[in-house]
Write an enzyme that holds these catalytic residues in place. Structure first.
Site, PDB file in Angstrom:
ATOM      1  CD  GLU A 126      -9.943  72.926 -18.402  1.00  0.00           C
ATOM      2  OE1 GLU A 126      -9.235  71.926 -18.199  1.00  0.00           O
ATOM      3  OE2 GLU A 126     -10.947  72.903 -19.139  1.00  0.00           O
ATOM      4  CE  LYS A 139     -12.160  66.822 -35.637  1.00  0.00           C
ATOM      5  NZ  LYS A 139     -10.995  67.763 -35.771  1.00  0.00           N
ATOM      6  CD  GLU A 188      -9.904  63.642 -20.191  1.00  0.00           C
ATOM      7  OE1 GLU A 188     -10.151  64.728 -19.603  1.00  0.00           O
ATOM      8  OE2 GLU A 188      -8.910  63.446 -20.882  1.00  0.00           O
TER       9      GLU A 188
END
Length: 502
Positions: free
Chosen positions: A406, A200, A275
């Site tokens: 982030e 996906k 990850e």
């Protein structure tokens, strides 16, 4: 948001790209292109213009179930896992060769879809995608068990050995920052291990995954081995993660979504690799060539518009050279000024979406409110497309959101340090631990920092050097498990112990 009247002009698309954009929205299930069970579509934008250029299917629950069923049947009947490893390797090499043969087209689609410069996609993304598949193909015939003498019984009475078996049906959910590269990084170890899969792509960047499905069919993979469904994460992605016939999930993306996936995966004890995010430090020691290190630090944050999980978003320069390093990064910034993705002069393109543009600009605004000073950039140069100028912030402190969170954009925060212990503590003062860079000529300092920094990869005098043969992943909240290298195929294998009484 500060904007100028600059107007960027995206060059014309090639005929191959136009044909791809005009294709009927379909899903690749069980080796064939098939219509969705409903009419819902997802609009695909060109970030260089902000305009809709294509539409793809928004997979329904029924579509997802069909894709998983196809992968399940293909795994259970052994049409892939029972093939001789040499045949799996050959099919993977054919796919890699086809990607290589279509490199120019794929680089253009990546540029249109993601906003990254075509020149960068051609130099980095496509060759790296090919490398991932070719490297992992070689592991197909090398996944052996071992014999082991039992420890607590007399010799010759029992015989023990292990088998390595494919884990089963895998769901591969990939991000929008390196769409094709991440797709190939995910599917390659699964295929080498003998697994079947459902891929996906991110809803923002589905084009190269769909084109990849064409190449999968051309390479001759058995039906159902590789399925590609497009859809939103909260619908199609959620259905895949919770599906009882899925054995393993591999996800690259934000830490928050990774945590959500992890919680849901545990309901059925699915195997999992994640990850996730990063806030990577770049440390510049006083013995460096300042111009070289500053250029490297600029590249570490501005490459791919800072939309890199290991982007060097926290710059630490020794107090004795801080001003010169800061000046060098600022002087390098104009070379990274954004341009449309198909402009051959582009080093940096736009951000992937209006949502991402708003996110990055809100962080810059928050940094200013908190007292950070803008050395360069800090603005958006156009009101068409999703552009942000390369930005350097100074006068920051560890409590600011621009230092702790982030941003995922071309924004670096610069800070001073005095000694190794201090900078190691600062580097580790984060919930993340994906990557770090150290610039120094002092081998002792390099090895000392490599040992002290809690990150999955530490680079010396370079940054974001990622290779298919070397494991990649993170400490702390940057993820679970590793991709690439021998370690990258392990999560796709189960170990079975066999003990025989003689």
């Amino acid at each position: 948001m500060t904007q100028s009247d600059t107007v960027f002009v995206q060059p014309a698309y090639s005929e191959a790209a136009r044909q791809m954009l005009a294709r009927k929205p379909q899903l690749f299930i069980n080796g064939a292109w098939t219509d969705s069970s409903h009419d819902a579509l997802i609009e695909v934008e060109d970030p260089s213009t902000g305009k809709v250029v294509a539409r793809v299917a928004d997979a329904s629950d029924k579509d997802v179930d069909r894709a998983v069923a196809a992968a399940r049947a293909a795994f259970d009947d052994g049409r892939w896992s029972a093939l001789p490893p040499m045949e799996r390797e050959k099919a993977m090499i054919r796919l890699a060769d086809l990607i290589d043969a279509h490199a120019d087209e794929l680089a253009e689609l990546e540029a249109i879809d993601n906003g990254k410069p075509k020149t960068m996609a051609a130099a980095v993304d496509i060759p790296s995608a090919v490398s991932e598949i070719r490297y992992m193909a070689g592991w197909a015939g090398k996944l052996n068990g071992e014999t082991a003498a039992p420890y607590a019984v007399p010799g010759g009475k029992f015989f023990g050995y292990t088998l390595r078996e494919p884990v089963g049906v895998c769901v591969q959910i990939v991000p929008w920052n390196f769409p094709l590269l991440m797709a190939c990084q995910k599917i390659a170890p699964a295929l080498a291990a003998g697994c079947t899969l459902v891929l996906k792509p991110a809803e923002q960047t589905p084009l190269t995954a769909l084109r990849l499905a064409d190449l999968v069919a051309e390479a001759g993979f058995p039906a159902g081995v590789i399925n590609v469904v497009t859809g939103y994460g909260e619908t199609a992605g959620e259905r895949l993660v919770r599906h009882p016939d899925v054995d393993k999930i591999a996800f690259t993306g934000s830490t928050d979504i990774g945590k959500h996936i992890g919680r849901n995966a545990m309901d059925t004890m699915k195997r999992l690799t994640l990850e996730l995010g990063g806030k990577s430090p770049v440390i510049v020691m006083p013995d460096v060539d300042v111009a070289e290190a500053a250029t490297g630090a600029a590249s570490a944050i501005f490459f791919n518009s800072g939309q890199v999980c290991v982007a060097g978003s926290r710059l630490y320069a020794h107090r004795s050279i801080f001003d010169r390093v800061l000046e060098g990064v600022a002087e390098a910034a104009p070379g990274w000024a954004p341009r449309p993705a198909l402009d051959p002069r582009a080093q940096m393109g736009p951000l992937v979406s209006g949502e991402q543009l708003d996110r990055v600009m809100s962080y810059i605004a928050a940094g200013k409110r908190d007292g950070a000073s803008v050395v360069t950039g800090g603005d958006s140069p156009s009101d068409e497309g999703y552009y942000v100028n390369p930005t350097v912030l100074a006068d920051v402190n560890p409590q600011m959101s621009v230092v702790r969170e982030e941003i995922f954009g071309p924004v670096v925060v610069a800070q001073r340090f005095d000694d190794l212990d201090e900078v190691a503590r600062a580097a580790n003062d984060t919930c993340y631990g994906l990557g770090a860079g150290v610039w120094t000529r002092d081998l002792a300092a390099m090895h000392t920092l490599a040992g002290k920094i809690k990150a999955g990869t530490v680079w010396g005098n370079c940054h974001a050097m990622v290779d298919a043969a070397l494991p990649f992943g993170g400490y702390k909240q940057s993820g679970i498990g590793r991709e690439q290298g021998r370690q990258g195929i392990e999560p796709y294998l189960e170990t079975k112990t066999v003990i025989l009484r003689l």
